[in-house]
Scaffold this active site. Structure first.
Site, PDB file in Angstrom:
ATOM      1  N   LYS A   1       0.780  -1.240   0.000  1.00 42.51           N
ATOM      2  CA  LYS A   1       0.000   0.000   0.000  1.00 42.51           C
ATOM      3  C   LYS A   1       0.812   1.291   0.000  1.00 42.51           C
ATOM      4  O   LYS A   1       0.296   2.359   0.337  1.00 42.51           O
ATOM      5  CB  LYS A   1      -1.010   0.027   1.166  1.00 42.51           C
ATOM      6  CG  LYS A   1      -1.856  -1.206   1.296  1.00 42.51           C
ATOM      7  CD  LYS A   1      -2.327  -1.788   0.003  1.00 42.51           C
ATOM      8  CE  LYS A   1      -3.374  -0.987  -0.700  1.00 42.51           C
ATOM      9  NZ  LYS A   1      -3.685  -1.612  -2.031  1.00 42.51           N
TER      10      LYS A   1
ATOM     11  N   THR B   1       1.616   0.141  -7.347  1.00 41.48           N
ATOM     12  CA  THR B   1       0.940   0.092  -8.647  1.00 41.48           C
ATOM     13  C   THR B   1       1.174   1.387  -9.420  1.00 41.48           C
ATOM     14  O   THR B   1       1.393   1.378 -10.631  1.00 41.48           O
ATOM     15  CB  THR B   1      -0.567  -0.146  -8.436  1.00 41.48           C
ATOM     16  OG1 THR B   1      -0.707  -1.156  -7.436  1.00 41.48           O
ATOM     17  CG2 THR B   1      -1.245  -0.591  -9.704  1.00 41.48           C
TER      18      THR B   1
ATOM     19  N   THR C   1       7.611  -6.228  -6.310  1.00 44.31           N
ATOM     20  CA  THR C   1       7.759  -7.109  -5.147  1.00 44.31           C
ATOM     21  C   THR C   1       7.449  -6.351  -3.861  1.00 44.31           C
ATOM     22  O   THR C   1       7.708  -5.150  -3.764  1.00 44.31           O
ATOM     23  CB  THR C   1       9.173  -7.734  -5.048  1.00 44.31           C
ATOM     24  OG1 THR C   1       9.186  -8.660  -3.964  1.00 44.31           O
ATOM     25  CG2 THR C   1      10.261  -6.699  -4.811  1.00 44.31           C
ATOM     26  N   HIS C   2       6.894  -7.105  -2.894  1.00 45.49           N
ATOM     27  CA  HIS C   2       6.747  -6.558  -1.543  1.00 45.49           C
ATOM     28  C   HIS C   2       7.780  -7.203  -0.612  1.00 45.49           C
ATOM     29  O   HIS C   2       7.750  -6.969   0.592  1.00 45.49           O
ATOM     30  CB  HIS C   2       5.350  -6.841  -0.977  1.00 45.49           C
ATOM     31  CG  HIS C   2       4.260  -6.016  -1.601  1.00 45.49           C
ATOM     32  ND1 HIS C   2       4.436  -4.710  -1.966  1.00 45.49           N
ATOM     33  CD2 HIS C   2       2.967  -6.321  -1.898  1.00 45.49           C
ATOM     34  CE1 HIS C   2       3.304  -4.243  -2.472  1.00 45.49           C
ATOM     35  NE2 HIS C   2       2.407  -5.205  -2.446  1.00 45.49           N
TER      36      HIS C   2
ATOM     37  N   TYR D   1       5.967   8.540  -1.450  1.00 43.91           N
ATOM     38  CA  TYR D   1       4.646   8.669  -2.095  1.00 43.91           C
ATOM     39  C   TYR D   1       4.185  10.129  -2.055  1.00 43.91           C
ATOM     40  O   TYR D   1       3.704  10.672  -3.044  1.00 43.91           O
ATOM     41  CB  TYR D   1       3.653   7.766  -1.344  1.00 43.91           C
ATOM     42  CG  TYR D   1       2.220   7.825  -1.827  1.00 43.91           C
ATOM     43  CD1 TYR D   1       1.730   6.862  -2.711  1.00 43.91           C
ATOM     44  CD2 TYR D   1       1.346   8.821  -1.375  1.00 43.91           C
ATOM     45  CE1 TYR D   1       0.399   6.907  -3.134  1.00 43.91           C
ATOM     46  CE2 TYR D   1       0.023   8.866  -1.805  1.00 43.91           C
ATOM     47  CZ  TYR D   1      -0.439   7.910  -2.681  1.00 43.91           C
ATOM     48  OH  TYR D   1      -1.753   7.964  -3.100  1.00 43.91           O
TER      49      TYR D   1
ATOM     50  N   THR E   1      -0.503   8.587 -15.777  1.00 43.99           N
ATOM     51  CA  THR E   1      -0.397   7.734 -14.580  1.00 43.99           C
ATOM     52  C   THR E   1      -0.991   8.411 -13.341  1.00 43.99           C
ATOM     53  O   THR E   1      -0.796   7.925 -12.232  1.00 43.99           O
ATOM     54  CB  THR E   1       1.083   7.365 -14.290  1.00 43.99           C
ATOM     55  OG1 THR E   1       1.840   8.570 -14.171  1.00 43.99           O
ATOM     56  CG2 THR E   1       1.667   6.492 -15.370  1.00 43.99           C
TER      57      THR E   1
ATOM     58  N   PHE F   1      -3.862   9.559 -10.607  1.00 40.14           N
ATOM     59  CA  PHE F   1      -4.829   8.693  -9.934  1.00 40.14           C
ATOM     60  C   PHE F   1      -6.124   8.529 -10.730  1.00 40.14           C
ATOM     61  O   PHE F   1      -6.574   7.405 -10.972  1.00 40.14           O
ATOM     62  CB  PHE F   1      -5.129   9.241  -8.528  1.00 40.14           C
ATOM     63  CG  PHE F   1      -6.095   8.392  -7.763  1.00 40.14           C
ATOM     64  CD1 PHE F   1      -5.709   7.187  -7.205  1.00 40.14           C
ATOM     65  CD2 PHE F   1      -7.420   8.793  -7.608  1.00 40.14           C
ATOM     66  CE1 PHE F   1      -6.608   6.389  -6.512  1.00 40.14           C
ATOM     67  CE2 PHE F   1      -8.324   8.006  -6.914  1.00 40.14           C
ATOM     68  CZ  PHE F   1      -7.917   6.805  -6.359  1.00 40.14           C
TER      69      PHE F   1
ATOM     70  N   PHE G   1      -9.906  -1.029  -5.543  1.00 37.56           N
ATOM     71  CA  PHE G   1      -8.453  -0.963  -5.341  1.00 37.56           C
ATOM     72  C   PHE G   1      -7.973   0.486  -5.350  1.00 37.56           C
ATOM     73  O   PHE G   1      -7.182   0.900  -4.511  1.00 37.56           O
ATOM     74  CB  PHE G   1      -7.723  -1.772  -6.425  1.00 37.56           C
ATOM     75  CG  PHE G   1      -6.242  -1.707  -6.266  1.00 37.56           C
ATOM     76  CD1 PHE G   1      -5.584  -2.576  -5.407  1.00 37.56           C
ATOM     77  CD2 PHE G   1      -5.488  -0.736  -6.923  1.00 37.56           C
ATOM     78  CE1 PHE G   1      -4.211  -2.486  -5.214  1.00 37.56           C
ATOM     79  CE2 PHE G   1      -4.118  -0.638  -6.739  1.00 37.56           C
ATOM     80  CZ  PHE G   1      -3.486  -1.516  -5.887  1.00 37.56           C
TER      81      PHE G   1
ATOM     82  N   LYS H   1      -8.572   6.260  -2.617  1.00 41.94           N
ATOM     83  CA  LYS H   1      -8.542   7.729  -2.554  1.00 41.94           C
ATOM     84  C   LYS H   1      -7.350   8.300  -3.317  1.00 41.94           C
ATOM     85  O   LYS H   1      -7.441   9.374  -3.906  1.00 41.94           O
ATOM     86  CB  LYS H   1      -8.446   8.189  -1.098  1.00 41.94           C
ATOM     87  CG  LYS H   1      -9.711   8.008  -0.290  1.00 41.94           C
ATOM     88  CD  LYS H   1     -10.665   9.170  -0.522  1.00 41.94           C
ATOM     89  CE  LYS H   1     -11.987   8.980   0.176  1.00 41.94           C
ATOM     90  NZ  LYS H   1     -11.897   9.030   1.635  1.00 41.94           N
TER      91      LYS H   1
HETATM   92  P1  A3P Z   1      -5.298   4.535  -1.010  1.00 45.63           P
HETATM   93  O1  A3P Z   1      -5.901   3.293  -0.447  1.00 45.63           O
HETATM   94  O2  A3P Z   1      -4.832   5.481   0.068  1.00 45.63           O
HETATM   95  O3  A3P Z   1      -6.166   5.203  -2.009  1.00 45.63           O
HETATM   96  P2  A3P Z   1      -0.249  -0.359  -3.728  1.00 45.63           P
HETATM   97  O4  A3P Z   1      -0.256  -0.189  -5.196  1.00 45.63           O
HETATM   98  O5  A3P Z   1       1.121  -0.429  -3.133  1.00 45.63           O
HETATM   99  O6  A3P Z   1      -1.156  -1.445  -3.286  1.00 45.63           O
HETATM  100  O7  A3P Z   1      -0.825   1.010  -3.108  1.00 45.63           O
HETATM  101  C1  A3P Z   1      -2.163   1.339  -3.307  1.00 45.63           C
HETATM  102  C2  A3P Z   1      -2.387   2.751  -2.863  1.00 45.63           C
HETATM  103  O8  A3P Z   1      -1.870   3.649  -3.858  1.00 45.63           O
HETATM  104  C3  A3P Z   1      -3.880   3.070  -2.751  1.00 45.63           C
HETATM  105  O9  A3P Z   1      -3.963   4.127  -1.778  1.00 45.63           O
HETATM  106  C4  A3P Z   1      -4.174   3.549  -4.161  1.00 45.63           C
HETATM  107  O10 A3P Z   1      -5.360   4.282  -4.293  1.00 45.63           O
HETATM  108  C5  A3P Z   1      -2.941   4.415  -4.393  1.00 45.63           C
HETATM  109  N1  A3P Z   1      -2.713   4.689  -5.809  1.00 45.63           N
HETATM  110  C6  A3P Z   1      -2.813   3.845  -6.861  1.00 45.63           C
HETATM  111  N2  A3P Z   1      -2.561   4.497  -8.014  1.00 45.63           N
HETATM  112  C7  A3P Z   1      -2.302   5.780  -7.681  1.00 45.63           C
HETATM  113  C8  A3P Z   1      -1.989   6.957  -8.436  1.00 45.63           C
HETATM  114  N3  A3P Z   1      -1.883   6.923  -9.748  1.00 45.63           N
HETATM  115  N4  A3P Z   1      -1.784   8.109  -7.752  1.00 45.63           N
HETATM  116  C9  A3P Z   1      -1.884   8.156  -6.407  1.00 45.63           C
HETATM  117  N5  A3P Z   1      -2.180   7.080  -5.637  1.00 45.63           N
HETATM  118  C10 A3P Z   1      -2.393   5.911  -6.270  1.00 45.63           C
END
Ligand code: A3P
Length: 348
Positions: free
Chosen positions: A69, A73, A157-158, A242, A276, A278, A308, A311
């Protein structure tokens, strides 16, 4: 059990296991604790641990490494797009991001009895049979898909550095994304309710407790971070927050461009940044039909709290955490990040 990484893996037992399995219905095959580090994984990790540790990266690989998180992605899409689609004209981009950027250790989550067993008719198994004929899925579906993925590969990878090939940084480039722990907790809580591999059914308060006890799957966030932070001067490691990526998007995009050596023009970078962001990524995901979603997502959570792409903000924790939860995470941060040194600070 002794692993090739030098860690011992022990099955979680007694009350500890009972709590986990009660609160996370997806962990019904049990969990293992690795030491040193107190890393926590579903039991299936032990079947692939040595193969993951021995996994050989290539010079042209870019590995996006994060704790869950932290924005994996987002970063994988930036990296893939910068390298493979800088003019936004590559038809491959229509394929969902997780099918272009393999999640190296995903197999360790897939065997949860909370989702239907991966049958031959599942999309993932069909892709595996097509791309890896005569291979055994037991040797890691995603690891083998990664193996046959065309260069240049972007890999997600995590896992922390200590559980991956010790030559990783001498071979390939790694981008590490860190995120404020309060937003990580809120996001991981949502994710753990959303995804059936986890299927968390207790409260946010309880989830905060799991976090500060370093008892969430993928292990202690601070330890994961520490291992990367200590390597931050390595020329093949690029460390991104981030929040910085969110607030100073173009500044960070230029740094990534330089690190990757992609030589994109300012105009191309602007295009990649927009592509890219959100809302664009969320819209693309919503319009891509993906049978996986109905199998692994709890649809009631999608309806009540979002999918997924929830926010995508820095600081959304303020809408969710009580002052007590905030204080717990602040205390955790103060204690656990002490030995990262004074130069380390989470962005907010
Ligand atoms: P939120 O749950 O706070 O919205 P991961 O990809 O490591 O699982 O992380 C997911 C988090 O990154 C989620 O956060 C997701 O909404 C956010 N996220 C995904 N794509 C994003 C983007 N393009 N810009 C900002 N945040 C993004």
């Amino acid at each position: 059990m002794l692993l090739a990484s030098g860690h011992t893996a022990e099955a979680l037992q007694g009350e500890e296991l009972e709590h986990q399995v009660r609160d996370f219905k997806g962990y019904n095959n049990g969990l293992v604790r690795l030491n040193p580090g107190r890393w926590l994984f579903p039991t299936d990790y032990t079947k692939l641990a040595d193969k993951l540790y021995d996994y050989k990266f290539r010079e042209s690989d870019v590995v996006v490494m994060t704790w869950p998180k932290c924005g994996t992605t987002w970063m994988q899409e930036i990296v893939w797009t910068m390298r493979n689609n800088p003019d936004l004209d590559n038809p491959q981009a229509m394929v969902p991001t997780h099918n272009r950027v393999p999640f190296l250790e995903l197999d360790i989550l897939l065997n949860s009895q909370n989702i239907p067993p991966l049958g031959e008719d599942s999309e993932l198994m069909k892709a595996f049979r097509y791309r890896c004929p005569h291979k055994d899925p037991k040797d890691g579906i995603l690891m083998q898909i990664t193996e046959v993925s065309p260069d240049p590969r972007t890999i997600k990878t995590h896992l922390p550095f200590s559980l991956l090939n010790p030559h990783l940084l001498d071979t390939a480039k790694v981008i590490y994304v860190a995120r404020n722990p309060k937003d990580v907790v809120v996001s991981y809580h949502h994710h753990s309710r959303l995804i059936k591999f986890h299927d968390f059914s207790s409260s946010l308060d309880q989830f905060v407790q799991y976090f500060v006890d370093d008892d969430l799957v993928f292990g202690p966030y601070w330890m994961h971070l520490k291992e990367a932070w200590e390597k931050r001067e390595h020329p093949n490691l690029h460390f991104v927050n981030y929040e910085d990526l969110k607030q100073n998007n173009m500044v960070e995009m230029r740094k990534i461009n330089e690190f990757l050596g992609t030589n994109l023009t300012e105009e191309q970078l602007q295009k990649v940044a927009k592509y890219t962001n959100f809302s664009e990524m969320k819209t693309r995901e919503e319009t891509q039909s993906d049978p996986k979603k109905t199998i692994v997502f709890n649809t009631d959570i999608v309806t009540s709290s979002g999918g997924f792409y929830r926010k995508g903000k820095a600081g959304d924790w303020k809408e969710h955490l009580t002052p007590e939860m905030e204080a717990k995470i602040d205390q955790w941060t103060q204690q656990k990040t002490k030995d990262l040194g004074s130069s380390f600070r989470f962005s907010s």
